[in-house]
Design an enzyme around this catalytic site. Structure first.
Site, PDB file in Angstrom:
ATOM      1  CD  GLU A   1      20.797 -11.803  54.024  1.00 51.29           C
ATOM      2  OE1 GLU A   1      19.885 -12.512  53.568  1.00 51.29           O
ATOM      3  OE2 GLU A   1      21.666 -11.257  53.305  1.00 51.29           O
TER       4      GLU A   1
ATOM      5  CB  CYS B   1      21.038 -17.140  49.583  1.00 52.45           C
ATOM      6  SG  CYS B   1      22.619 -16.591  50.273  1.00 52.45           S
TER       7      CYS B   1
ATOM      8  CB  THR C   1      10.210  10.988  18.963  1.00 48.81           C
ATOM      9  OG1 THR C   1      10.051  10.458  17.637  1.00 48.81           O
ATOM     10  CG2 THR C   1       9.223  10.316  19.901  1.00 48.81           C
TER      11      THR C   1
ATOM     12  CD1 TRP D   1      20.904  18.625  22.566  1.00 49.66           C
ATOM     13  CD2 TRP D   1      20.218  16.526  22.913  1.00 49.66           C
ATOM     14  NE1 TRP D   1      22.015  17.828  22.533  1.00 49.66           N
ATOM     15  CE2 TRP D   1      21.621  16.523  22.746  1.00 49.66           C
ATOM     16  CE3 TRP D   1      19.573  15.314  23.137  1.00 49.66           C
ATOM     17  CZ2 TRP D   1      22.372  15.352  22.799  1.00 49.66           C
ATOM     18  CZ3 TRP D   1      20.327  14.151  23.190  1.00 49.66           C
ATOM     19  CH2 TRP D   1      21.700  14.183  23.021  1.00 49.66           C
TER      20      TRP D   1
ATOM     21  CD  GLU E   1      18.639   5.459  26.106  1.00 45.99           C
ATOM     22  OE1 GLU E   1      18.918   6.426  25.362  1.00 45.99           O
ATOM     23  OE2 GLU E   1      19.260   5.231  27.166  1.00 45.99           O
TER      24      GLU E   1
ATOM     25  CB  THR F   1      10.427   0.792  13.522  1.00 44.21           C
ATOM     26  OG1 THR F   1      10.092   1.767  12.533  1.00 44.21           O
ATOM     27  CG2 THR F   1      10.220  -0.599  12.941  1.00 44.21           C
ATOM     28  CG  LEU F   2      13.386  -1.937  18.791  1.00 46.77           C
ATOM     29  CD1 LEU F   2      13.018  -3.371  18.469  1.00 46.77           C
ATOM     30  CD2 LEU F   2      14.904  -1.786  18.952  1.00 46.77           C
TER      31      LEU F   2
END
Length: 373
Positions: A55, A78, A164, A173, A302, A306-307
């Protein structure tokens, strides 16, 4: 002013806000357009925390022409003092007579109060125009204030058969150069990148933004930050020579209370945080709350299966970005998510595909994770 005019000017404000996609952290991305007698007299957008809000930038561009104008702003102005003075005061001093806000501010310091202050000063106020588009610009800012955690975006590269890495763990890759460059955009809009110690031991990633690989849109501000690297390492097995430790600071290692490696970690300027649940594992939900307290809006996950699987099962992933390469690795290769105990299709997490497009030789699929009503 007609409804179509209002939509056109708000759409322009959204375009301006998107210029700050990579640079406003921890503030929201906001754009503003000032219109008088059907003509744009000033435009502005918020570029970086501590600098002028959208603004104020638009008012500076308009000068005296702001008197009697309508302000189209993508987020409620705000009315509280933060790093900069209140935008409501600036709009009132300039003589703006109408304010159209796309959405209400989720920040409890301001939520609804900015619009109320404008109404109290006899300014015509409207809210909700193109709200969905405005919310899409700031999913992390909204999630942090409404949900008490960052918006979590999980990035994964996979083959056509959902693998993966090979059975031996080789993953570089799977996807091509164009897809890997595209990931830099995801990193650049994120305040933090999170991975697990398994990924560190297998791939030794740096988890940094490679600025030379980001093709900015016209007039878009370049990122000036490197995301906080967050590594979940329950027993502190981080190698002394890990690439993550080569950059002093900017790395948070989260443990379940182990202290055997605190000395070598502290010498590298890395913070160690113990965040254990009752079962002795890292408390994922509590960790995200801590990151929200540190003003982390968007978190890029990333990590390995497991995670990633644990985050998905805990309901802590909001969006999946899958890069699909035209390759096949077979049933012995490693999968996307570790999801034990799924015996019926009804137990499978429901996804909604929101975007699908070619990125070089690969495909990028974006999907949101459905939530129970």
């Amino acid at each position: 002013m007609t409804d179509s005019d209002d939509r056109r000017f708000m759409a322009r404000a959204l375009e301006l806000a998107a210029r700050g996609l990579y640079s406003t952290h921890p503030n929201p991305r906001v754009g503003c357009v000032l219109v008088r007698a059907g003509e744009i007299v000033g435009e502005g957008w918020h570029e970086r925390a501590g600098e002028a809000h959208a603004e104020v930038a638009a008012l500076r561009a308009a000068g005296a022409a702001a008197h009697g104008a309508t302000a189209y702003v993508t987020l409620e102005p705000c009315q509280h003092h933060g790093r900069t003075p209140p935008c409501v005061d600036a709009l009132l001093r300039a003589g703006v007579t109408r304010v159209v806000a796309a959405m209400e501010d989720p920040d409890p310091r301001n939520a609804g109060a900015g619009l109320a202050a404008l109404r109290a000063a006899s300014v015509q106020v409207e809210s909700g125009l193109l709200a969905v588009q405005a919310e899409a610009l700031n999913p992390g800012f909204i999630m942090r204030h409404r949900g008490g955690r960052p918006f979590v975006r999980c990035k994964l590269g996979m083959t056509l058969d959902g693998r993966t890495a090979t059975a031996t763990g080789e993953s570089r890759w799977i996807t091509g150069v164009a897809a890997r460059r595209d990931v830099q955009r995801l990193r650049a809009r994120s305040a933090a990148i999170m991975t697990g110690i398994g990924t560190v031991l297998a791939d030794d990633p740096s988890l940094t933004i490679r600025l030379d690989e980001i093709d900015l849109d016209q007039a878009q501000a370049a990122p000036t930050h490197q995301p906080l690297r967050v590594v979940l390492d329950s027993a502190l097995h981080m190698p002394h020579d890990a690439r993550l430790l080569s950059q002093l600071g900017n790395t948070l290692i989260v443990s379940a209370g182990a202290s055997n490696a605190l000395e070598f970690v502290s010498r590298r300027g890395v913070e160690v945080l113990a965040c254990a649940s009752a079962d002795g594992r890292i408390d994922l939900r509590a960790l995200l709350a801590i990151l929200a307290e540190r003003e982390i809006n968007e978190l890029l996950l990333e990590a390995g299966p497991t995670l990633s699987g644990a985050m998905l099962q805990a309901g802590l992933i909001d969006e999946l970005v899958l890069y699909v390469a035209p390759k096949l690795l077979g049933d012995n290769a490693r999968g996307l998510f570790a999801l034990p105990g799924l015996n019926r299709l009804a137990q499978a997490p429901a996804l909604e595909v929101t975007d699908m497009r070619a990125v070089g030789d690969d495909w990028r699929i974006t999907a949101t994770v459905a939530r129970d009503c």
